[in-house]
Write a protein that holds these residues in place. Structure first.
Motif, PDB file in Angstrom:
ATOM      1  N   LEU A   1       0.838  -1.206   0.000  1.00  0.00           N
ATOM      2  CA  LEU A   1       0.000   0.000   0.000  1.00  0.00           C
ATOM      3  C   LEU A   1       0.873   1.256   0.000  1.00  0.00           C
ATOM      4  O   LEU A   1       0.600   2.226  -0.701  1.00  0.00           O
TER       5      LEU A   1
ATOM      6  N   LYS B   1       2.363   1.781  -3.409  1.00  0.00           N
ATOM      7  CA  LYS B   1       1.392   2.346  -4.355  1.00  0.00           C
ATOM      8  C   LYS B   1       1.195   3.844  -4.092  1.00  0.00           C
ATOM      9  O   LYS B   1       1.114   4.644  -5.021  1.00  0.00           O
TER      10      LYS B   1
ATOM     11  N   ILE C   1       2.239   7.032  -6.667  1.00  0.00           N
ATOM     12  CA  ILE C   1       1.281   8.039  -7.136  1.00  0.00           C
ATOM     13  C   ILE C   1       1.619   9.425  -6.592  1.00  0.00           C
ATOM     14  O   ILE C   1       1.650  10.404  -7.330  1.00  0.00           O
TER      15      ILE C   1
ATOM     16  N   ILE D   1      -9.168  -1.277   4.978  1.00  0.00           N
ATOM     17  CA  ILE D   1      -8.707  -0.495   3.818  1.00  0.00           C
ATOM     18  C   ILE D   1      -9.009  -1.260   2.529  1.00  0.00           C
ATOM     19  O   ILE D   1      -9.587  -0.715   1.601  1.00  0.00           O
TER      20      ILE D   1
ATOM     21  N   ARG E   1     -12.867  -1.856   1.687  1.00  0.00           N
ATOM     22  CA  ARG E   1     -13.738  -0.699   1.494  1.00  0.00           C
ATOM     23  C   ARG E   1     -14.589  -0.910   0.240  1.00  0.00           C
ATOM     24  O   ARG E   1     -14.063  -1.277  -0.819  1.00  0.00           O
TER      25      ARG E   1
ATOM     26  N   PHE F   1      -7.762   5.174 -10.871  1.00  0.00           N
ATOM     27  CA  PHE F   1      -7.031   6.155 -10.055  1.00  0.00           C
ATOM     28  C   PHE F   1      -7.873   6.573  -8.851  1.00  0.00           C
ATOM     29  O   PHE F   1      -7.360   6.667  -7.735  1.00  0.00           O
TER      30      PHE F   1
ATOM     31  N   GLU G   1     -10.189   4.887  -7.278  1.00  0.00           N
ATOM     32  CA  GLU G   1     -10.211   3.798  -6.300  1.00  0.00           C
ATOM     33  C   GLU G   1      -8.895   3.703  -5.532  1.00  0.00           C
ATOM     34  O   GLU G   1      -8.882   3.543  -4.317  1.00  0.00           O
ATOM     35  N   GLU G   2      -7.782   3.813  -6.272  1.00  0.00           N
ATOM     36  CA  GLU G   2      -6.457   3.717  -5.637  1.00  0.00           C
ATOM     37  C   GLU G   2      -6.257   4.892  -4.680  1.00  0.00           C
ATOM     38  O   GLU G   2      -5.751   4.716  -3.580  1.00  0.00           O
ATOM     39  N   PHE G   3      -6.671   6.062  -5.116  1.00  0.00           N
ATOM     40  CA  PHE G   3      -6.471   7.253  -4.283  1.00  0.00           C
ATOM     41  C   PHE G   3      -7.303   7.165  -3.000  1.00  0.00           C
ATOM     42  O   PHE G   3      -6.847   7.574  -1.934  1.00  0.00           O
ATOM     43  N   LYS G   4      -8.513   6.620  -3.120  1.00  0.00           N
ATOM     44  CA  LYS G   4      -9.358   6.455  -1.930  1.00  0.00           C
ATOM     45  C   LYS G   4      -8.698   5.503  -0.932  1.00  0.00           C
ATOM     46  O   LYS G   4      -8.743   5.715   0.273  1.00  0.00           O
ATOM     47  N   LYS G   5      -8.086   4.442  -1.476  1.00  0.00           N
ATOM     48  CA  LYS G   5      -7.385   3.474  -0.613  1.00  0.00           C
ATOM     49  C   LYS G   5      -6.209   4.153   0.087  1.00  0.00           C
ATOM     50  O   LYS G   5      -5.961   3.939   1.266  1.00  0.00           O
TER      51      LYS G   5
END
Lengths: 229, 90
Positions: A39, A42, A46, A223, A226, B74, B76-80
């Motif tokens: 996590l 990732k 980003i 997490i 969700r 993006f 979904e990933e950002f929310k995670k």
């Protein structure tokens, strides 16, 4: 982090299956740590913020340490590491000592990384100094289990305090779980003092570590679990 | 005073806004909803098109922005990541 208790292993104070349970707990540590580090990776890919990088490093190192520990424990249980347990320095045991170093140094560097995340260290050149000295201490703790655990407990005490502050800031349930998880790890290292006098603390410490890992797993499942909107 | 949004938060807000409008929206909606100046919005939209997060579509002389699969991913990933940041207090 779990560690190998040479005295207890040699004395065989507990039934054999118990050590397999300990190896199982460490394996859970591998899964949880790598999942959290993924996590973090990732997030860093980003967002490119240093805190995510150190978070990723921290849990990656923790996962590697757990993995090293699993390998060592299983090798010992299968009887491949008699010389290692007795600390007889034979050349063919070199990989075992290498793995043990990965474990010792990995744990401490992991805690330094996580402490850096929470203390919001901005200048990485200063952090490398901490890494360097931790590495030196890690190398030295090879022969002294107590020193390794005490140093780890000191590092973790900062993380526990920071995460508790963060919990007070946001009163978020997940933050409380994280704080308690780190507190369990802190107790795990601290109780090694008591284990010296009362071997039962070997079981208590590992049970506490298991609780800590379950708490992290709970946070992680929240997490990953969700629901998509 | 409200904290300044980071670049990624702005991008997330824009994409999330498009997503909330069934993945297809006019630029004026983004301008009002995104809380950005025209110039800054244009810069972000160009960047998102180049990155493949959204597509520009013209229909009956009107311009629409459409969220791509990469854009949805993006979000979904950002929310995670946000959830992780909250949970670990980092």
């Amino acid at each position: 982090m779990a560690d190998i208790n040479f005295t207890l292993l040699l004395a065989k104070q507990f039934p054999n299956w118990f050590y397999w349970v300990v190896a199982g707990i460490q394996l859970l540590g591998v899964v949880v740590s790598f999942a959290i580090s993924y996590l973090g990776f990732k997030a860093y890919r980003i967002i490119k913020e240093a805190k995510y990088k150190y978070f990723f490093y921290g849990f990656l190192l923790l996962g590697l340490s757990f993995l090293a520990n699993v390998i060592l424990n299983v090798s010992i249980r299968l009887g491949y590491a008699k010389y290692f347990v007795e600390k007889k320095y034979e050349l063919f045991m070199l990989p075992m000592f290498g793995i043990y170093y990965v474990f010792l140094i990995g744990v401490m560097l992991a805690y330094v990384s996580l402490a850096a995340v929470y203390s919001e260290v901005k200048k990485s050149n200063k952090l490398w100094l901490f890494y360097f000295w931790t590495f030196i201490v890690g190398v030295y703790t090879f022969r002294d289990k107590l020193m390794f655990n005490m140093f780890s407990a000191i590092l973790l005490s900062f993380i526990v305090m920071y995460t508790y502050d963060k919990y007070l800031e946001g009163k978020n349930k997940n933050r409380l779980l994280t704080c308690l998880a780190f507190f369990c790890m802190f107790l795990f290292h601290l109780f090694v003092l008591l284990e010296t006098f009362m071997p039962i603390f070997f079981i208590i410490r590992n049970s506490i570590l298991l609780i800590g890992l379950i708490l992290l797993l709970t946070t992680l499942s929240k997490i990953y679990g969700r629901k998509k909107k | 005073m409200a904290e300044r949004r980071s670049k990624h938060e702005i991008i997330f807000d824009i994409l999330n806004l498009i997503s909330s409008k069934s993945g297809r929206v006019k630029p004026t909606h983004i301008l009002y909803g995104g809380n950005l100046s025209h110039d800054r919005l244009k810069k972000y939209l160009d960047e998102l098109i180049t990155g493949g997060f959204i597509q520009k579509q013209e229909e009956k002389g009107k311009i629409y922005y459409i969220l791509t699969d990469k854009g949805y991913k993006f979000i979904e990933e950002f929310k995670k990541i946000e959830e992780m940041t909250q949970a670990f207090g980092i």
